[in-house]
Design a protein around this motif. Structure first.
Motif, short mmCIF file in Angstrom:
data_model
loop_
_atom_site.label_atom_id
_atom_site.label_comp_id
_atom_site.label_asym_id
_atom_site.label_seq_id
_atom_site.Cartn_x
_atom_site.Cartn_y
_atom_site.Cartn_z
N TYR A 4 0.85 -1.30 -0.07
CA TYR A 4 0.05 -0.08 -0.10
C TYR A 4 0.83 1.15 -0.09
N LEU A 15 -1.05 5.63 3.48
CA LEU A 15 -2.10 4.96 4.23
C LEU A 15 -2.08 4.04 5.37
N THR A 43 -0.52 -10.38 5.70
CA THR A 43 -1.10 -9.63 4.76
C THR A 43 -0.66 -9.88 3.11
N ILE A 57 1.54 -5.31 3.85
CA ILE A 57 2.03 -4.46 4.86
C ILE A 57 3.45 -4.89 5.06
N TYR A 78 -10.39 0.94 16.10
CA TYR A 78 -9.93 0.90 14.80
C TYR A 78 -11.30 0.28 14.18
N ILE A 83 -13.09 2.17 11.01
CA ILE A 83 -13.36 1.33 9.73
C ILE A 83 -14.85 1.58 9.42
N LEU A 86 -16.75 6.70 2.70
CA LEU A 86 -16.25 6.79 1.46
C LEU A 86 -17.28 5.61 0.40
N LEU A 138 -18.21 2.55 0.75
CA LEU A 138 -17.86 1.48 0.43
C LEU A 138 -18.88 0.39 0.88
N ASN A 198 -18.73 -5.53 4.05
CA ASN A 198 -17.94 -6.67 3.69
C ASN A 198 -18.86 -7.64 3.84
N THR A 248 -7.56 11.28 0.70
CA THR A 248 -8.69 10.30 0.32
C THR A 248 -10.14 10.81 0.48
N LYS A 280 -7.63 5.90 -5.09
CA LYS A 280 -7.40 6.01 -3.55
C LYS A 280 -8.38 5.13 -2.65
N VAL A 281 -9.65 5.37 -3.18
CA VAL A 281 -10.70 4.74 -2.44
C VAL A 281 -10.73 3.24 -2.73
N GLU A 305 -7.84 1.43 -2.97
CA GLU A 305 -6.92 1.09 -2.38
C GLU A 305 -7.26 1.15 -0.67
N TYR A 306 -8.12 2.17 -0.34
CA TYR A 306 -8.32 2.14 1.02
C TYR A 306 -9.29 0.97 1.29
N ALA A 307 -10.18 0.27 0.28
CA ALA A 307 -11.18 -0.57 0.53
C ALA A 307 -10.53 -1.86 0.87
N ASP A 308 -9.18 -1.95 0.05
CA ASP A 308 -8.43 -3.16 0.11
C ASP A 308 -7.90 -3.09 1.52
N PHE A 309 -7.14 -2.02 1.75
CA PHE A 309 -6.49 -1.92 3.02
C PHE A 309 -7.54 -2.17 4.28
N ILE A 310 -8.57 -1.74 4.24
CA ILE A 310 -9.60 -1.95 5.22
C ILE A 310 -9.85 -3.61 5.49
N GLN A 311 -9.76 -4.16 4.29
CA GLN A 311 -10.13 -5.78 4.48
C GLN A 311 -8.85 -6.16 4.86
N THR A 312 -7.58 -5.90 4.66
CA THR A 312 -6.31 -6.46 5.18
C THR A 312 -6.27 -6.15 6.57
N MET A 313 -6.70 -5.10 7.11
CA MET A 313 -6.59 -4.80 8.42
C MET A 313 -7.82 -5.48 9.29
N THR A 314 -8.85 -5.51 8.66
CA THR A 314 -10.02 -6.30 9.40
C THR A 314 -9.38 -7.98 9.58
#
Lengths: 112, 112
Positions: A2, A6, A38, A42, A94, A98, A105, A107, A110, B13, B90-91, B93-102
């Motif tokens: 990423y 971000l 990841t 990351i 967090y 989210i 955004l 989105l 999920n 973003t 950006k949006v 990428e952020y959506a993907d990032f949220i999934q990864t963090m989740t």
DNA sequence: ATATATACCTAAGAAAATTATGTATATAAA
DNA sequence: TTTATATACATAATTTTCTTAGGTATATAT
């Protein structure tokens, strides 16, 4: 990977969560675990990781145990009770964040 | 309000997304809209907002239109085609990032 | 009169990261 | 065998990004 922008601000939360779920981990191990979990998206950099670990230890949320492995040293970190509480708080915050960003955004929630 | 640490890196973003969905907005309006949409959980500060808007304009992703409202000025920002593309990237990428963090933080996927 | 809201802006400083560098051992590859 | 990669720690200079604080100015509500 990423964009670095971000990932900003998530380091402490990630460290505390992983140490919360593990008995103890050392710095390098954390970088590898995050990379693995990841799929390389990351990657913790040492220049950010080590100072943060030191700060968290100074803050009393982590404690250390230095071990000699062959001729190299290895510094194991484990989470303190205070740290466990902080980890919980950070992860919950967090999770809330989210949801807010997901809405802001536009989105799709999920659905697995 | 979330801890400021947590919000870091999301400003561009957010700006790009809101301007992507609107014909034009001015700075102060952006702060109010974000505050309203997040129930006060995210509040853009002017010290961060204005320099970022200027940078995005210099970068060519936003264009401006200064209007006189009574005796005060108001600077409307609108997104350029390049900006629209960047907003999308950006949006996503952020959506993907949220999934990864989740996944990384062991959060439940949001089932509505 | 005074406070709050609207509306722009910048500058000093702090916080957090990147990039670069240093030390040192172990192992795999050329 | 020497070179690259992996392991494993660490710090320092710089850059990025944000906070905090301040400045200008009008409008409106108390």
């Amino acid at each position: 990977m990423y964009s670095s922008e971000l990932i900003k601000g998530t380091l402490k939360t990630i460290i505390l969560k992983l140490l919360s779920d593990s008995d103890e981990m050392y710095g390098y191990e954390l970088t590898q675990r995050v990379k693995e979990l990841t799929g390389g998206k990351i990657q913790l950099t040492e220049g950010a990781l080590y100072p943060t670990l030191h700060a968290l230890e100074a803050q009393g949320v982590l404690s250390t145990n230095v071990v000699n492995v062959g001729n190299r040293i290895r510094k194991y970190y484990s989470i303190t009770p205070t740290g466990k509480q902080l980890a919980n708080d950070k992860v919950n915050e967090y999770a809330d964040f989210i949801q807010t960003m997901t809405f802001l955004l536009g989105l799709k929630p999920n659905l697995g």
